[in-house]
Design a protein around this motif. Structure first.
Motif, PDB file in Angstrom:
ATOM      1  N   PHE A 171      29.105  61.046  45.014  1.00  0.00           N
ATOM      2  CA  PHE A 171      28.087  61.168  43.975  1.00  0.00           C
ATOM      3  C   PHE A 171      27.834  62.635  43.628  1.00  0.00           C
ATOM      4  O   PHE A 171      27.593  62.974  42.478  1.00  0.00           O
ATOM      5  CB  PHE A 171      26.784  60.485  44.409  1.00  0.00           C
ATOM      6  N   ALA A 218      35.386  56.127  35.679  1.00  0.00           N
ATOM      7  CA  ALA A 218      34.427  56.478  36.718  1.00  0.00           C
ATOM      8  C   ALA A 218      34.673  57.860  37.310  1.00  0.00           C
ATOM      9  O   ALA A 218      33.727  58.617  37.538  1.00  0.00           O
ATOM     10  CB  ALA A 218      34.449  55.424  37.828  1.00  0.00           C
ATOM     11  N   PHE A 219      35.949  58.196  37.572  1.00  0.00           N
ATOM     12  CA  PHE A 219      36.238  59.406  38.351  1.00  0.00           C
ATOM     13  C   PHE A 219      37.198  60.358  37.668  1.00  0.00           C
ATOM     14  O   PHE A 219      38.073  59.949  36.901  1.00  0.00           O
ATOM     15  CB  PHE A 219      36.846  59.014  39.713  1.00  0.00           C
ATOM     16  N   LEU A 267      32.488  62.257  39.892  1.00  0.00           N
ATOM     17  CA  LEU A 267      32.120  61.356  38.803  1.00  0.00           C
ATOM     18  C   LEU A 267      32.469  62.006  37.468  1.00  0.00           C
ATOM     19  O   LEU A 267      32.292  63.208  37.297  1.00  0.00           O
ATOM     20  CB  LEU A 267      30.618  61.081  38.822  1.00  0.00           C
ATOM     21  N   MET A 316      29.854  58.991  33.321  1.00  0.00           N
ATOM     22  CA  MET A 316      29.082  58.290  34.365  1.00  0.00           C
ATOM     23  C   MET A 316      27.755  59.002  34.590  1.00  0.00           C
ATOM     24  O   MET A 316      26.711  58.378  34.689  1.00  0.00           O
ATOM     25  CB  MET A 316      29.862  58.242  35.686  1.00  0.00           C
ATOM     26  N   PHE A 356      27.637  52.104  40.613  1.00  0.00           N
ATOM     27  CA  PHE A 356      28.234  53.192  41.398  1.00  0.00           C
ATOM     28  C   PHE A 356      28.763  52.638  42.719  1.00  0.00           C
ATOM     29  O   PHE A 356      29.854  53.004  43.157  1.00  0.00           O
ATOM     30  CB  PHE A 356      27.226  54.312  41.650  1.00  0.00           C
ATOM     31  N   HIS A 416      32.651  52.941  43.975  1.00  0.00           N
ATOM     32  CA  HIS A 416      32.912  53.536  45.292  1.00  0.00           C
ATOM     33  C   HIS A 416      33.792  52.593  46.104  1.00  0.00           C
ATOM     34  O   HIS A 416      34.804  52.999  46.679  1.00  0.00           O
ATOM     35  CB  HIS A 416      31.593  53.816  46.026  1.00  0.00           C
TER      36      HIS A 416
END
Length: 154
Positions: free
Chosen positions: A38, A92-93, A116, A120, A132, A136
């Motif tokens: 995060f 997301a990433f 992130l 996001m 989230f 993950h």
């Protein structure tokens, strides 16, 4: 080293007991700390080419946590990590070139972070948000079985 290409292999070490069990070689969700993910500081490594050889990575990782046992290294391409999405097709990433390896200021050119994506963050997610938590888990599920090295001397 610069921008991380989609075809680069990104590796994460698994340590016992925090990431799993060295005797059974099982990896748990703790492979990736939700807090570090995060915060945009999930520590990973760029493999050769253009990064580091697996044998050298084993040495670096084992020396960095002498109180724990390195028992596995998993890797996937940056593209596979970047393909993880939340609903609505929001990525997301991102995988970021970041040579800072630890809180002590040590640096290595093959070090990187999974963080992130800005979309996001802009969507107002919190660390406890169910979306989230899901991405993950998706990231752990992608990396955990993708072993490129295991310490079978357990």
């Amino acid at each position: 080293m610069g921008v991380i290409a989609d075809d680069e292999h990104i590796a994460r070490g698994a340590f016992s007991p925090s990431h799993g069990n060295a005797k059974t070689l099982s990896i748990k969700n703790g492979l990736i700390s939700r807090a570090s993910l995060f915060a945009g500081q999930c520590s990973v490594w760029r493999l050769n080419p253009p990064g580091i050889e697996v044998a050298d990575l084993i040495t670096i990782l084992a020396a960095g946590r002498p109180e724990q046992r390195l028992f596995a290294i998993s890797a996937k391409t940056a593209e596979q990590i970047r393909e993880i999405q939340i609903e609505g097709g929001i990525r997301a990433f991102c995988v970021v070139d970041e040579c800072d390896c630890d809180q002590d200021g040590n640096k290595h050119p093959a070090h990187a972070h999974i963080a992130l994506c800005k979309q996001m963050i802009a969507a107002g997610f919190s660390e406890g948000d169910a979306r989230f938590v899901k991405v993950h888990r998706d990231l752990v599920a992608l990396l955990a079985p993708a072993r490129i090295w295991e310490d079978k001397a357990a």
